[in-house]
Write an enzyme that holds these catalytic residues in place. Structure first.
Site, PDB file in Angstrom:
ATOM      1  N   LYS A 228       0.817  -1.218   0.000  1.00  0.00           N
ATOM      2  CA  LYS A 228       0.000   0.000   0.000  1.00  0.00           C
ATOM      3  C   LYS A 228       0.850   1.268   0.000  1.00  0.00           C
ATOM      4  O   LYS A 228       2.024   1.255   0.336  1.00  0.00           O
ATOM      5  CB  LYS A 228      -1.012  -0.040   1.142  1.00  0.00           C
ATOM      6  CG  LYS A 228      -2.167  -0.983   0.751  1.00  0.00           C
ATOM      7  CD  LYS A 228      -3.345  -0.935   1.645  1.00  0.00           C
ATOM      8  CE  LYS A 228      -4.421  -1.869   1.035  1.00  0.00           C
ATOM      9  NZ  LYS A 228      -5.485  -2.183   1.970  1.00  0.00           N
ATOM     10  N   ARG A 268      -3.389 -10.200   4.427  1.00  0.00           N
ATOM     11  CA  ARG A 268      -3.715 -10.264   3.002  1.00  0.00           C
ATOM     12  C   ARG A 268      -2.499  -9.731   2.258  1.00  0.00           C
ATOM     13  O   ARG A 268      -2.057  -8.614   2.521  1.00  0.00           O
ATOM     14  CB  ARG A 268      -4.953  -9.401   2.742  1.00  0.00           C
ATOM     15  CG  ARG A 268      -5.442  -9.401   1.310  1.00  0.00           C
ATOM     16  CD  ARG A 268      -6.702  -8.534   1.209  1.00  0.00           C
ATOM     17  NE  ARG A 268      -7.185  -8.460  -0.158  1.00  0.00           N
ATOM     18  CZ  ARG A 268      -6.704  -7.629  -1.074  1.00  0.00           C
ATOM     19  NH1 ARG A 268      -5.729  -6.793  -0.771  1.00  0.00           N
ATOM     20  NH2 ARG A 268      -7.202  -7.631  -2.301  1.00  0.00           N
TER      21      ARG A 268
HETATM   22  N1  PMM Z   1      -7.557  -3.663   0.369  1.00  0.00           N
HETATM   23  C1  PMM Z   1      -7.704  -3.770  -0.949  1.00  0.00           C
HETATM   24  C2  PMM Z   1      -8.581  -4.734  -1.495  1.00  0.00           C
HETATM   25  N2  PMM Z   1      -9.242  -5.590  -0.689  1.00  0.00           N
HETATM   26  N3  PMM Z   1      -9.727  -6.386   1.464  1.00  0.00           N
HETATM   27  C3  PMM Z   1      -9.574  -6.276   2.789  1.00  0.00           C
HETATM   28  N4  PMM Z   1     -10.219  -7.131   3.608  1.00  0.00           N
HETATM   29  N5  PMM Z   1      -8.787  -5.329   3.350  1.00  0.00           N
HETATM   30  C4  PMM Z   1      -8.106  -4.417   2.607  1.00  0.00           C
HETATM   31  O1  PMM Z   1      -7.434  -3.537   3.170  1.00  0.00           O
HETATM   32  C5  PMM Z   1      -8.234  -4.504   1.185  1.00  0.00           C
HETATM   33  C6  PMM Z   1      -9.070  -5.515   0.649  1.00  0.00           C
HETATM   34  C7  PMM Z   1      -6.924  -2.811  -1.786  1.00  0.00           C
HETATM   35  O2  PMM Z   1      -6.510  -3.142  -2.978  1.00  0.00           O
HETATM   36  P1  PMM Z   1      -5.500  -4.303  -3.541  1.00  0.00           P
HETATM   37  O3  PMM Z   1      -6.333  -5.515  -3.769  1.00  0.00           O
HETATM   38  O4  PMM Z   1      -5.015  -3.756  -4.810  1.00  0.00           O
HETATM   39  O5  PMM Z   1      -4.452  -4.530  -2.514  1.00  0.00           O
END
Ligand code: PMM
Length: 293
Positions: A228, A268
């Protein structure tokens, strides 16, 4: 000081594996426009192949998303989102991969569960679609409820907090109550503070430093800091240019290790190998810190 007699936060989510360490959720964005891997996995055959590679690298589950939530992103239609994710979910499920669907839409969540997804990962925590809790409750599916204030194109207009950790915890607690009232079992819900969502870089660091306070809500906590922007800002070069997303994996691994020793239930990550190693190191580290007490 925490009371010694207070029950610890739940460290498992019913219906998901309990390996005795922090779980690793591998990211598989089947979007043309996600900030770090957008456009790479739009072909379902390549996406399924990549998802299976993530499992070989150590992912416990693979998070399939068809809507980019990067700041300023425009939303696909529900049909576009389903066209992107459903073939990939069914392809991975057919290979025995545990899949979560990253969606804010009840309709997409329902179709994804039917296609073989196990978990619903809702970055809006039930706030984007009023039908979401009912769908998750009816399917008896595990659910990740993330802290969220607004859709991506406006989220950075909503970064006012009196105390970011306390306010995020209070807003999560409110949505948690609503989810339980709608019929989702408490033991199927994990909470996520939503790193980068309606938060400045400093606020993200404060939330990470306050993970133990969030855990006091009694639910397992998911941390998603991978690649991020706040990591890019921290690692900016001497001209002040942020480190590009694909060069943030070592920092991601560091956040994984720290989140895991802070008690995170799941991380994640886009860079699964490093995170999978880090959660194992953290589990071993924590084991001896406890036994020495
Ligand atoms: N961030 C992104 C996408 N999905 N899901 C959860 N649970 N928490 C998060 O902070 C989150 C997410 C942001 O985008 P990316 O898929 O490009 O990392």
């Amino acid at each position: 000081m925490h009371s010694q007699s207070a029950p610890g936060p739940r460290r498992y989510v019913a219906g998901l594996p309990e390996p005795g360490r922090t779980l690793v959720m591998g990211v598989l964005n089947v979007t043309p426009d996600s900030f770090s891997d957008g456009g790479q996995w739009v072909d379902p055959v390549l996406a399924v192949k990549h998802g299976r590679e993530l499992v070989l690298e150590g992912a416990d589950l693979v998070d399939v998303g068809g809507e980019s939530t990067r700041p300023g992103a425009t939303r696909p239609t529900a049909q576009e989102e389903m066209d992107r994710v459903l073939p990939v979910i069914s392809g991975l499920a057919a290979h025995g991969v545990l899949v979560s669907v990253d969606t804010m839409r009840a309709e997409v969540a329902e179709a994804a569960l039917q296609a073989g997804a196990t978990l619903v990962n809702d970055v809006s925590g039930g706030r984007a679609d009023p039908a979401m809790f009912d769908v998750v409750a009816a399917a008896r599916a595990p659910y990740v409820l993330m802290h969220w204030r607004a859709h991506s194109h406006r989220m950075q207009e909503h970064t006012a907090y009196a105390d970011v950790v306390a306010d995020v915890a209070a807003e999560l607690a409110q949505q948690l109550d609503r989810a339980i009232e709608a019929g989702i079992a408490r033991e199927r819900i994990a909470l996520d503070p939503g790193i980068g969502f309606s938060k400045t870089a400093d606020q993200n660091w404060q939330v990470l430093g306050g993970l133990e306070q969030l855990a006091s809500l009694g639910q397992p906590v998911l941390v998603a800091a991978s690649r991020k922007r706040f990591l890019g800002t921290l690692l900016a070069n001497e001209k002040g240019e942020p480190r590009p997303p694909v060069q943030r994996d070592d920092a991601t691994t560091a956040t994984t290790a720290l989140a895991a020793v802070s008690g995170a239930w799941c991380v994640r990550s886009h860079s699964v190998r490093g995170s999978a190693d880090a959660v194992r190191v953290a589990a071993r580290w924590s084991q001896d810190s406890v036994s020495r007490r």
